[in-house]
Design a protein around this motif. Structure first.
Motif, PDB file in Angstrom:
ATOM      1  N   GLN A   1       0.790  -1.140  -0.042  1.00  0.00           N
ATOM      2  CA  GLN A   1      -0.125  -0.058  -0.077  1.00  0.00           C
ATOM      3  C   GLN A   1       0.967   1.135   0.064  1.00  0.00           C
ATOM      4  O   GLN A   1       1.662   1.575   1.031  1.00  0.00           O
ATOM      5  CB  GLN A   1      -1.106   0.129   1.299  1.00  0.00           C
ATOM      6  CG  GLN A   1      -1.792   1.131   1.322  1.00  0.00           C
ATOM      7  CD  GLN A   1      -2.618   1.109   2.647  1.00  0.00           C
ATOM      8  OE1 GLN A   1      -2.726   0.296   3.227  1.00  0.00           O
ATOM      9  NE2 GLN A   1      -3.193   2.251   3.067  1.00  0.00           N
TER      10      GLN A   1
ATOM     11  N   TRP B   1      -6.269   1.305  -3.345  1.00  0.00           N
ATOM     12  CA  TRP B   1      -6.827   1.441  -2.094  1.00  0.00           C
ATOM     13  C   TRP B   1      -7.518   2.528  -1.439  1.00  0.00           C
ATOM     14  O   TRP B   1      -7.278   3.739  -2.117  1.00  0.00           O
ATOM     15  CB  TRP B   1      -5.597   1.088  -1.036  1.00  0.00           C
ATOM     16  CG  TRP B   1      -4.780   2.400  -0.994  1.00  0.00           C
ATOM     17  CD1 TRP B   1      -3.639   2.477  -1.427  1.00  0.00           C
ATOM     18  CD2 TRP B   1      -4.808   3.505   0.295  1.00  0.00           C
ATOM     19  NE1 TRP B   1      -3.049   3.475  -1.073  1.00  0.00           N
ATOM     20  CE2 TRP B   1      -3.747   4.218  -0.010  1.00  0.00           C
ATOM     21  CE3 TRP B   1      -5.710   3.657   0.901  1.00  0.00           C
ATOM     22  CZ2 TRP B   1      -3.486   5.321   0.667  1.00  0.00           C
ATOM     23  CZ3 TRP B   1      -5.596   4.913   1.887  1.00  0.00           C
ATOM     24  CH2 TRP B   1      -4.420   5.692   1.819  1.00  0.00           C
TER      25      TRP B   1
ATOM     26  N   LEU C   1      -9.757  -2.671  -0.923  1.00  0.00           N
ATOM     27  CA  LEU C   1      -8.631  -2.925  -2.108  1.00  0.00           C
ATOM     28  C   LEU C   1      -9.537  -3.207  -3.279  1.00  0.00           C
ATOM     29  O   LEU C   1     -10.543  -4.008  -3.292  1.00  0.00           O
ATOM     30  CB  LEU C   1      -7.778  -4.094  -1.749  1.00  0.00           C
ATOM     31  CG  LEU C   1      -6.927  -3.859  -0.550  1.00  0.00           C
ATOM     32  CD1 LEU C   1      -6.142  -5.260  -0.371  1.00  0.00           C
ATOM     33  CD2 LEU C   1      -6.177  -2.738  -0.560  1.00  0.00           C
TER      34      LEU C   1
END
Length: 342
Positions: free
Chosen positions: A266, A302, A313
């Motif tokens: 992420q 995200w 997600l």
């Protein structure tokens, strides 16, 4: 999102450790459309799913009754090898001060006998614990993190400084890298203090998602996070074995290599504060990233709209993304860092 409610009250534990931190939120975030999650009462065995919400794997009758919790675990070189990480459902990894990484691990399915070394909390670790609404073990924390805990009774802090009976020092290691706990000790604290836990998860699992032949291969994944720390993964026997600074990572409890079914990366803004030491990590907002599984990679997006919602997600074109059934390591890295893979 799936949700289970444990009817279990909370003793907050506060310590004084000086640090400062400022939360970073994205003001441009648009609300993400979410389904209304079902609420499942854990007190009725008839309503408990056989699948672990955090891995998608089947649970035994004993595992179903396990209380989930999190623990903040050190990842300096002096802390390695750590204990318990091979038995975690999800391991989140991001940075602390000085370019040194740190974990917050989520335990549900398994019951490790030793977990640690336990270290201090930061606001972004609070954000992850709040996202999953779980109690978390730690020892002290930054000034802002502790202030937030003190001000918010919903935060389920289990601080060693106020609850030493649920932790212990390992004489074979030097302080401060020698503080440990166990799943039994933390679960005993939770039940003894009647802590209420609402288990929530919006993670979805489907192994068939990864049979798509159009996905690019990714059997080696490299993350050079700064000048002081590099981690990489090699796909072996269906899982990604973790290396840190060129050394294969193992669990001190059992000498098993740390290996993961899924790797989430992420990307988000990470900035150094005005003290040139502590970090601001944007946990609320939206961004891009990568999901690795089954020797393949999917580029993802995200989104997290508020502190009490979970990170969503999706694929890069906005479709639902699925993890393969199994454990996950979840890297939260700066936007300037891009994983390499082949």
């Amino acid at each position: 999102m799936k949700k289970i409610t444990f009817i279990i009250p909370l003793l907050l534990c506060i310590s004084i450790v000086g640090c400062s931190y400022t939360d970073t939120k994205s003001s441009s975030t648009k609300p993400f459309k979410r389904e209304s999650p079902p609420v499942i009462d854990i007190s009725s065995n008839d309503t408990v799913t056989n699948d672990c919400f955090y891995t998608g794997e089947n649970l035994t009758e004993t595992e179903k009754s396990n209380i989930p919790f999190m623990a903040i675990i050190e990842n300096s070189k002096d802390a390695r090898p750590q204990s318990g990480l091979s038995e975690a459902d999800i391991v989140f990894e991001t940075m602390a001060e000085g370019g040194i990484p740190r974990f917050i691990a989520l335990f549900h399915k398994n019951t490790p006998k030793q977990i640690g070394p336990i270290r201090s909390v930061r606001p972004y670790f609070l954000s992850i614990a709040e996202e999953y609404n779980l109690p978390f073990a730690h020892c002290g924390g930054s000034a802002e993190a502790l202030s937030t805990i003190k001000a918010d009774s919903s935060i389920k802090s289990i601080n060693e400084i106020a609850n030493g009976a649920y932790f212990y020092r390992d004489a074979s290691r030097k302080a401060p890298h020698n503080l440990y706990t166990s799943a039994d000790k933390i679960r005993k604290y939770i039940t003894s203090n009647n802590i209420k836990i609402d288990i929530t998860s919006n993670l979805s699992f489907d192994n068939s998602f990864w049979k798509n032949e159009d996905l690019a291969n990714a059997t080696v994944v490299n993350l050079k996070l700064n000048n002081f720390y590099t981690t990489n993964y090699k796909f072996v026997n269906g899982k990604y074995e973790k290396y840190m600074d060129g050394v294969k990572s193992i669990d001190k409890n059992n000498n098993i290599p740390l290996s993961f079914t899924n790797i989430v990366v992420q990307q988000t803004p990470i900035k150094i504060q005005s003290d040139n030491l502590h970090l601001d990590i944007a946990m609320i907002g939206k961004g891009s990233g990568y999901l690795f599984s089954n020797g393949k990679v999917e580029k993802i997006l995200w989104s997290r709209t508020t502190s009490n919602t979970q990170t969503e997600l999706t694929t890069a074109d906005g479709n639902k993304v699925y993890l393969a059934k199994g454990n996950t390591i979840w890297h939260i890295i700066d936007n300037s860092v891009t994983p390499t893979y082949n």
